[in-house]
Design a protein around this motif. Structure first.
Motif, PDB file in Angstrom:
ATOM      1  N   THR A 226       0.808  -1.008   0.102  1.00  0.00           N
ATOM      2  CA  THR A 226       0.280  -0.165  -0.491  1.00  0.00           C
ATOM      3  C   THR A 226       0.796   1.103  -0.111  1.00  0.00           C
ATOM      4  OG1 THR A 226      -0.582  -0.043   2.306  1.00  0.00           O
ATOM      5  CG2 THR A 226      -2.316  -0.892   0.928  1.00  0.00           C
ATOM      6  N   PRO A 227       1.244   1.403  -0.904  1.00  0.00           N
ATOM      7  CA  PRO A 227       2.477   2.802  -1.257  1.00  0.00           C
ATOM      8  C   PRO A 227       1.469   3.558  -1.013  1.00  0.00           C
ATOM      9  CG  PRO A 227       2.428   1.588  -3.084  1.00  0.00           C
ATOM     10  CD  PRO A 227       1.357   0.583  -2.295  1.00  0.00           C
ATOM     11  N   ALA A 228       2.333   5.394  -0.221  1.00  0.00           N
ATOM     12  CA  ALA A 228       1.468   6.557  -0.119  1.00  0.00           C
ATOM     13  C   ALA A 228       2.280   6.803   0.227  1.00  0.00           C
ATOM     14  CB  ALA A 228       0.144   5.781   0.851  1.00  0.00           C
ATOM     15  N   ILE A 229       2.037   7.794   0.311  1.00  0.00           N
ATOM     16  CA  ILE A 229       3.291   9.646   1.046  1.00  0.00           C
ATOM     17  C   ILE A 229       2.614  10.810   1.605  1.00  0.00           C
ATOM     18  CG2 ILE A 229       4.180  11.327   0.010  1.00  0.00           C
ATOM     19  CD1 ILE A 229       5.633   9.580  -1.000  1.00  0.00           C
TER      20      ILE A 229
ATOM     21  N   TRP B 198       5.412   8.352  -7.353  1.00  0.00           N
ATOM     22  CA  TRP B 198       5.008   9.361  -8.109  1.00  0.00           C
ATOM     23  C   TRP B 198       4.682   8.644  -9.771  1.00  0.00           C
ATOM     24  CZ3 TRP B 198       7.881  10.911 -12.474  1.00  0.00           C
ATOM     25  CH2 TRP B 198       7.456  11.762 -13.783  1.00  0.00           C
ATOM     26  N   MET B 199       5.604   7.376 -10.142  1.00  0.00           N
ATOM     27  CA  MET B 199       6.023   6.886 -11.200  1.00  0.00           C
ATOM     28  C   MET B 199       4.979   5.669 -11.306  1.00  0.00           C
ATOM     29  SD  MET B 199      10.036   6.203 -11.129  1.00  0.00           S
ATOM     30  CE  MET B 199       9.540   4.364 -12.214  1.00  0.00           C
ATOM     31  N   ARG B 200       3.810   5.325 -10.660  1.00  0.00           N
ATOM     32  CA  ARG B 200       3.134   4.561 -10.625  1.00  0.00           C
ATOM     33  C   ARG B 200       1.296   5.251 -11.225  1.00  0.00           C
ATOM     34  NH1 ARG B 200       5.638   2.880  -5.208  1.00  0.00           N
ATOM     35  NH2 ARG B 200       6.270   1.117  -5.006  1.00  0.00           N
TER      36      ARG B 200
ATOM     37  N   LYS C  87      -0.387   4.587 -20.999  1.00  0.00           N
ATOM     38  CA  LYS C  87      -0.575   5.100 -22.773  1.00  0.00           C
ATOM     39  C   LYS C  87      -0.408   6.225 -23.046  1.00  0.00           C
ATOM     40  CE  LYS C  87      -5.216   2.788 -22.605  1.00  0.00           C
ATOM     41  NZ  LYS C  87      -6.303   2.350 -23.181  1.00  0.00           N
ATOM     42  N   ARG C  88      -0.253   7.563 -21.648  1.00  0.00           N
ATOM     43  CA  ARG C  88       0.618   7.833 -22.210  1.00  0.00           C
ATOM     44  C   ARG C  88       2.304   8.511 -21.771  1.00  0.00           C
ATOM     45  NH1 ARG C  88      -3.485  13.089 -20.058  1.00  0.00           N
ATOM     46  NH2 ARG C  88      -5.307  12.255 -21.497  1.00  0.00           N
ATOM     47  N   HIS C  89       2.453   7.721 -20.571  1.00  0.00           N
ATOM     48  CA  HIS C  89       4.025   8.082 -20.357  1.00  0.00           C
ATOM     49  C   HIS C  89       5.413   6.770 -20.114  1.00  0.00           C
ATOM     50  CE1 HIS C  89       2.380  11.531 -18.546  1.00  0.00           C
ATOM     51  NE2 HIS C  89       3.079  12.588 -19.086  1.00  0.00           N
TER      52      HIS C  89
END
Length: 286
Positions: free
Chosen positions: A34-37, A77-79, A84-86
């Motif tokens: 559960t990654p979070a910032i 952030w990468m997640r 489809k865009r990056h």
């Protein structure tokens, strides 16, 4: 009849502590499931700048002291990027040579680097054209450690394809001295391409208690476990550095758990202070 010794399932002391406290996992540790910032203001601002840099194919600097949370923020952030865009690519080998940068970039794109640089450049240009309109987002961690020729190679790669806009977005993450080093004449060309900068500052005093409670809740416990005086000690010893704060808080929790306590007191924090070198280093510096 007793079961054979080799079939007995024993628990570790840590597991016993977790059970006694009603925790799912050790608090103040990264949780990959559960990654979070923590929603600190400077984290939200940096996240927004990362989004705009990726969208505009800009060049961004994300700086902060060691342990400020740069790598954690970037990985989370990468997640969030839309596939489809990056296409985000993180490079952590900061000792790369100029030729090594191009080689590892191609390898991460699933291409086999060529012997000649010119052939590798053609291959990179073709790959970027093939994935268009998807934008490659190249992220360099510990960018302050890259040798000047490697950074210059990356700057030149931004012009791959000969288009007016950059071939990819570039994020440079490094310590608080990174921006100053890029001002030097040898990196001036890259410096002039920087479109955004963000600094991850230490947590402010008002955020320390909410941050600690947030970490505890992520581990599965919905109650305050720190006495106010213990929080004061943690705030002072960590100086708001998230990594140091996590190390101290976890060591204090272990000290409390070993003494069968259910609340973390100042004496538990004092025990932690003797175990965490980073906190000792901070307390001896002005």
């Amino acid at each position: 009849m007793n079961a054979p010794t080799d079939t007995l399932i024993t628990t570790t002391p840590i597991e016993d502590h977790l059970r006694a406290w009603g925790l799912r996992h050790a608090p103040f540790s990264p949780d990959e499931k559960t990654p979070a910032i923590f929603p600190a203001t400077h984290h939200r601002e940096a996240h927004d700048l990362l989004d705009s840099t990726a969208a505009l194919r800009g060049v961004m600097l994300l700086t902060g002291a060691s342990g400020s949370g740069k790598s954690t923020l970037i990985k989370n952030w990468m997640r969030t990027l839309e596939p489809k865009r990056h296409l985000p690519l993180l490079i952590t080998q900061s000792s790369l040579s100029a030729s090594g940068v191009l080689e590892i970039l191609l390898a991460k794109l699933g291409e086999r680097p060529r012997f000649k640089r010119s052939a590798s450049l053609i291959l990179l240009e073709k790959h970027l054209a093939d994935i268009d309109p998807v934008t490659l987002v190249l992220i360099l961690d510990d960018a302050q450690n890259y040798p000047a020729p490697a950074l210059e190679e990356i700057r030149m790669l931004l012009g791959t394809g000969g288009r007016q806009r950059s071939a990819f977005a570039l994020i440079l993450a490094g310590d608080e001295y990174l921006l100053g080093s890029l001002r030097l004449s040898v990196q001036r060309a890259l410096f002039t391409r920087i479109s955004a900068t963000a600094v991850l500052a230490p947590l402010i005093r008002e955020d320390i208690a909410p941050y600690l409670n947030w970490q505890v809740s992520r581990a599965g416990l919905e109650r305050d476990i720190f006495e106010p005086a213990a929080i004061d000690l943690l705030a002072e010893a960590s100086q708001g550095n998230p990594r140091t704060l996590n190390l101290l808080a976890q060591a204090a929790w272990l000290a409390a758990a070993r003494r069968a306590a259910t609340t973390i007191h100042p004496d538990h924090v004092h025990s932690a202070l003797s175990q965490v070198p980073a906190a000792n280093a901070k307390s001896t510096n002005p």
